[in-house]
Design a protein around this motif. Sequence first.
Motif, PDB file in Angstrom:
ATOM      1  N   LYS A 173       5.495  -1.202   6.593  1.00 43.31           N
ATOM      2  CA  LYS A 173       4.258  -0.778   7.270  1.00 43.31           C
ATOM      3  C   LYS A 173       4.136   0.745   7.245  1.00 43.31           C
ATOM      4  O   LYS A 173       3.051   1.289   7.115  1.00 43.31           O
ATOM      5  CB  LYS A 173       4.247  -1.264   8.728  1.00 43.31           C
ATOM      6  N   VAL A 174       5.268   1.390   7.408  1.00 40.61           N
ATOM      7  CA  VAL A 174       5.286   2.858   7.389  1.00 40.61           C
ATOM      8  C   VAL A 174       5.041   3.356   5.965  1.00 40.61           C
ATOM      9  O   VAL A 174       4.165   4.191   5.726  1.00 40.61           O
ATOM     10  CB  VAL A 174       6.632   3.392   7.931  1.00 40.61           C
ATOM     11  N   SER A 175       5.807   2.820   5.011  1.00 41.18           N
ATOM     12  CA  SER A 175       5.707   3.288   3.623  1.00 41.18           C
ATOM     13  C   SER A 175       4.313   3.086   3.048  1.00 41.18           C
ATOM     14  O   SER A 175       3.794   3.952   2.338  1.00 41.18           O
ATOM     15  CB  SER A 175       6.724   2.553   2.749  1.00 41.18           C
ATOM     16  N   MET A 176       3.713   1.922   3.330  1.00 39.98           N
ATOM     17  CA  MET A 176       2.418   1.625   2.705  1.00 39.98           C
ATOM     18  C   MET A 176       1.323   2.577   3.182  1.00 39.98           C
ATOM     19  O   MET A 176       0.336   2.777   2.485  1.00 39.98           O
ATOM     20  CB  MET A 176       2.011   0.163   2.961  1.00 39.98           C
ATOM     21  N   GLN A 177       1.524   3.179   4.354  1.00 39.95           N
ATOM     22  CA  GLN A 177       0.534   4.111   4.887  1.00 39.95           C
ATOM     23  C   GLN A 177       0.734   5.520   4.338  1.00 39.95           C
ATOM     24  O   GLN A 177      -0.116   6.392   4.513  1.00 39.95           O
ATOM     25  CB  GLN A 177       0.625   4.172   6.423  1.00 39.95           C
ATOM     26  N   ASP A 178       1.862   5.740   3.702  1.00 42.09           N
ATOM     27  CA  ASP A 178       2.220   7.075   3.246  1.00 42.09           C
ATOM     28  C   ASP A 178       1.644   7.333   1.853  1.00 42.09           C
ATOM     29  O   ASP A 178       2.060   6.717   0.878  1.00 42.09           O
ATOM     30  CB  ASP A 178       3.750   7.187   3.221  1.00 42.09           C
ATOM     31  N   PRO A 179       0.690   8.262   1.761  1.00 47.54           N
ATOM     32  CA  PRO A 179       0.037   8.532   0.474  1.00 47.54           C
ATOM     33  C   PRO A 179       1.030   8.878  -0.639  1.00 47.54           C
ATOM     34  O   PRO A 179       0.788   8.587  -1.802  1.00 47.54           O
ATOM     35  CB  PRO A 179      -0.867   9.733   0.781  1.00 47.54           C
ATOM     36  N   LYS A 180       2.154   9.475  -0.263  1.00 46.94           N
ATOM     37  CA  LYS A 180       3.134   9.852  -1.280  1.00 46.94           C
ATOM     38  C   LYS A 180       3.797   8.628  -1.902  1.00 46.94           C
ATOM     39  O   LYS A 180       4.358   8.707  -2.990  1.00 46.94           O
ATOM     40  CB  LYS A 180       4.195  10.773  -0.675  1.00 46.94           C
ATOM     41  N   MET A 181       3.749   7.520  -1.202  1.00 43.51           N
ATOM     42  CA  MET A 181       4.374   6.296  -1.703  1.00 43.51           C
ATOM     43  C   MET A 181       3.392   5.435  -2.483  1.00 43.51           C
ATOM     44  O   MET A 181       3.781   4.627  -3.307  1.00 43.51           O
ATOM     45  CB  MET A 181       4.929   5.463  -0.541  1.00 43.51           C
ATOM     46  N   GLN A 182       2.118   5.617  -2.206  1.00 48.80           N
ATOM     47  CA  GLN A 182       1.104   4.734  -2.794  1.00 48.80           C
ATOM     48  C   GLN A 182       0.899   5.037  -4.275  1.00 48.80           C
ATOM     49  O   GLN A 182       0.669   6.176  -4.651  1.00 48.80           O
ATOM     50  CB  GLN A 182      -0.221   4.901  -2.044  1.00 48.80           C
ATOM     51  N   VAL A 183       0.965   4.004  -5.106  1.00 44.96           N
ATOM     52  CA  VAL A 183       0.686   4.211  -6.522  1.00 44.96           C
ATOM     53  C   VAL A 183      -0.641   3.579  -6.925  1.00 44.96           C
ATOM     54  O   VAL A 183      -1.164   3.836  -7.990  1.00 44.96           O
ATOM     55  CB  VAL A 183       1.832   3.673  -7.419  1.00 44.96           C
ATOM     56  N   TYR A 184      -1.172   2.756  -6.047  1.00 43.84           N
ATOM     57  CA  TYR A 184      -2.512   2.186  -6.256  1.00 43.84           C
ATOM     58  C   TYR A 184      -3.022   1.739  -4.889  1.00 43.84           C
ATOM     59  O   TYR A 184      -2.243   1.302  -4.040  1.00 43.84           O
ATOM     60  CB  TYR A 184      -2.449   0.967  -7.202  1.00 43.84           C
ATOM     61  N   LYS A 185      -4.308   1.867  -4.680  1.00 45.97           N
ATOM     62  CA  LYS A 185      -4.877   1.220  -3.494  1.00 45.97           C
ATOM     63  C   LYS A 185      -6.349   0.921  -3.699  1.00 45.97           C
ATOM     64  O   LYS A 185      -7.055   1.592  -4.463  1.00 45.97           O
ATOM     65  CB  LYS A 185      -4.663   2.055  -2.235  1.00 45.97           C
ATOM     66  N   ASP A 186      -6.794  -0.127  -3.033  1.00 47.92           N
ATOM     67  CA  ASP A 186      -8.221  -0.431  -2.987  1.00 47.92           C
ATOM     68  C   ASP A 186      -8.546  -0.891  -1.572  1.00 47.92           C
ATOM     69  O   ASP A 186      -7.769  -0.629  -0.652  1.00 47.92           O
ATOM     70  CB  ASP A 186      -8.600  -1.464  -4.072  1.00 47.92           C
ATOM     71  N   ASP A 187      -9.674  -1.570  -1.420  1.00 46.74           N
ATOM     72  CA  ASP A 187     -10.077  -1.920  -0.053  1.00 46.74           C
ATOM     73  C   ASP A 187      -9.230  -3.032   0.563  1.00 46.74           C
ATOM     74  O   ASP A 187      -9.206  -3.198   1.768  1.00 46.74           O
ATOM     75  CB  ASP A 187     -11.561  -2.325  -0.034  1.00 46.74           C
ATOM     76  N   ARG A 188      -8.529  -3.773  -0.268  1.00 48.11           N
ATOM     77  CA  ARG A 188      -7.754  -4.886   0.281  1.00 48.11           C
ATOM     78  C   ARG A 188      -6.242  -4.697   0.249  1.00 48.11           C
ATOM     79  O   ARG A 188      -5.519  -5.225   1.102  1.00 48.11           O
ATOM     80  CB  ARG A 188      -8.112  -6.184  -0.474  1.00 48.11           C
ATOM     81  N   VAL A 189      -5.756  -4.010  -0.791  1.00 44.66           N
ATOM     82  CA  VAL A 189      -4.301  -3.916  -0.952  1.00 44.66           C
ATOM     83  C   VAL A 189      -3.843  -2.511  -1.315  1.00 44.66           C
ATOM     84  O   VAL A 189      -4.644  -1.652  -1.710  1.00 44.66           O
ATOM     85  CB  VAL A 189      -3.794  -4.875  -2.063  1.00 44.66           C
ATOM     86  N   VAL A 190      -2.551  -2.306  -1.182  1.00 39.75           N
ATOM     87  CA  VAL A 190      -1.919  -1.057  -1.604  1.00 39.75           C
ATOM     88  C   VAL A 190      -0.653  -1.422  -2.366  1.00 39.75           C
ATOM     89  O   VAL A 190      -0.023  -2.444  -2.085  1.00 39.75           O
ATOM     90  CB  VAL A 190      -1.625  -0.150  -0.388  1.00 39.75           C
ATOM     91  N   VAL A 191      -0.312  -0.608  -3.371  1.00 37.78           N
ATOM     92  CA  VAL A 191       0.919  -0.824  -4.134  1.00 37.78           C
ATOM     93  C   VAL A 191       1.837   0.370  -3.915  1.00 37.78           C
ATOM     94  O   VAL A 191       1.397   1.520  -3.978  1.00 37.78           O
ATOM     95  CB  VAL A 191       0.637  -0.966  -5.644  1.00 37.78           C
ATOM     96  N   ILE A 192       3.103   0.077  -3.621  1.00 38.89           N
ATOM     97  CA  ILE A 192       4.100   1.149  -3.536  1.00 38.89           C
ATOM     98  C   ILE A 192       5.275   0.786  -4.437  1.00 38.89           C
ATOM     99  O   ILE A 192       5.452  -0.377  -4.799  1.00 38.89           O
ATOM    100  CB  ILE A 192       4.607   1.362  -2.086  1.00 38.89           C
ATOM    101  N   LYS A 193       6.047   1.802  -4.798  1.00 43.05           N
ATOM    102  CA  LYS A 193       7.302   1.513  -5.495  1.00 43.05           C
ATOM    103  C   LYS A 193       8.320   1.069  -4.462  1.00 43.05           C
ATOM    104  O   LYS A 193       8.391   1.642  -3.373  1.00 43.05           O
ATOM    105  CB  LYS A 193       7.817   2.781  -6.191  1.00 43.05           C
ATOM    106  N   ASP A 194       9.106   0.067  -4.817  1.00 43.93           N
ATOM    107  CA  ASP A 194      10.169  -0.342  -3.906  1.00 43.93           C
ATOM    108  C   ASP A 194      11.118   0.842  -3.699  1.00 43.93           C
ATOM    109  O   ASP A 194      11.512   1.513  -4.646  1.00 43.93           O
ATOM    110  CB  ASP A 194      10.937  -1.541  -4.471  1.00 43.93           C
ATOM    111  N   LYS A 195      11.455   1.080  -2.463  1.00 44.45           N
ATOM    112  CA  LYS A 195      12.308   2.230  -2.125  1.00 44.45           C
ATOM    113  C   LYS A 195      13.699   2.093  -2.729  1.00 44.45           C
ATOM    114  O   LYS A 195      14.356   3.096  -3.016  1.00 44.45           O
ATOM    115  CB  LYS A 195      12.394   2.324  -0.594  1.00 44.45           C
ATOM    116  N   TYR A 196      14.163   0.861  -2.871  1.00 46.10           N
ATOM    117  CA  TYR A 196      15.462   0.592  -3.491  1.00 46.10           C
ATOM    118  C   TYR A 196      15.255  -0.397  -4.638  1.00 46.10           C
ATOM    119  O   TYR A 196      15.596  -1.584  -4.508  1.00 46.10           O
ATOM    120  CB  TYR A 196      16.445   0.034  -2.460  1.00 46.10           C
ATOM    121  N   PRO A 197      14.676   0.084  -5.758  1.00 41.43           N
ATOM    122  CA  PRO A 197      14.292  -0.818  -6.844  1.00 41.43           C
ATOM    123  C   PRO A 197      15.496  -1.572  -7.391  1.00 41.43           C
ATOM    124  O   PRO A 197      16.553  -0.992  -7.595  1.00 41.43           O
ATOM    125  CB  PRO A 197      13.708   0.133  -7.893  1.00 41.43           C
ATOM    126  N   LYS A 198      15.286  -2.859  -7.644  1.00 36.83           N
ATOM    127  CA  LYS A 198      16.380  -3.687  -8.146  1.00 36.83           C
ATOM    128  C   LYS A 198      16.268  -3.860  -9.663  1.00 36.83           C
ATOM    129  O   LYS A 198      16.983  -4.675 -10.251  1.00 36.83           O
ATOM    130  CB  LYS A 198      16.363  -5.055  -7.436  1.00 36.83           C
TER     131      LYS A 198
END
Length: 343
Positions: A173-198
């Motif tokens: 919830k915190v990360s998705m609100q952070d513009p620095k984390m967002q790699v895409y967003k529209d009116d319904r969803v937001v995309v972030i990179k996983d903080k600990y990518p597997k």
Amino acid sequence: SAYINLRMSVCLLVSEDDPHKPIQLHHQQPVTLGRGPETKIKDKKCSREQVELRADCNRGFITVKQLGVNPTNVDGVVVGKGNQVSVKPGQRLYLVNQQYPYTVRFTEDTPTPRSAAEKSKPSKRAHRMSSEGNGEKSSEHHRMSDDSPPPKKTLPSGSDKPESAGHWSQGLKVSMQDPKMQVYKDDRVVVIKDKYPKARYHWLVLPWDSISSLKALRSEHVELLKHMQRVGDQMLQQCPDAHKLSFRLGYHAIPSMSHVHLHVISQDFDSPCLKNKKHWNSFTTDYFVESRDVIAMLEHDGKVTVKEGTSELLKLPLRCHLCRKEQPTIPKLKEHLKTHLPS
DNA sequence: GTTCTAGAAC
DNA sequence: GTTCTAGAAC
């Protein structure tokens, strides 16, 4: 350790509709709740001892045991008299008959004793915005350069409390609100990179709407889920390595983090963050549920159910997802995965 | 979800 | 003796 931590971890039970003061639940101290002055519930359908609540402040959930005869439920699922279930932040607890909604929140704050006269005022959290946008909002700040943040070398002494924002399970919830984390967003969803990518590529697609987990999904969410999958597919189209890597889009059957999130993950699993059996099995067994399967289930049944025994899948032996060969340890598995990597 | 670490496994 | 896993985290 050499010092005693005086900071108490407490859980707040927050009334969602008739906001009476949040009720504090201390770690592993059972609290019985129902009709009475503390909840202001007068409904006779609600027992005076409707539920027994017990918070686990370390692991970040409370257990709710239904004591009364009428149904207590969590996210639409009835607990049943004598049964108990857990409630995590983001989920809704209805004390009886789909009424009296509550949520839980974990905080590290030690309640400061206040005078009785002041008690009725809602507590203000002034120390919250310690590091970020303090002060002048007046001048427009459309600077694109990210000037480095003010050096915050303040040491543990005073009011500083880096992230009392919430429990770790609320991190998305915190990360998705952070513009620095967002790699895409529209009116319904937001995309972030996983903080600990597997894997080499690992994105999370999250809806802006708060949906705690797969269990909370209903038919009306079908379009949203289809959109999430479309957006996930779009991420691949702009991925430079998409042609040489394969990808899967899906959900963890039982996620650790609150807020529904679609994993978009490349199948190389080439990442230092992939460290243990749980990590591996959560992406390579049926613990990982394909997006299209979730959507199909929702269209067909109006809800998403998780097969019994799914949590045990995490304990399965390590098996290569490509050639099915079993590997004795994580380091050996990683060595083996290299043989499947594109040259 | 991660970090840390005791002790199991090698 | 070292590597590795798995459970606690107050």
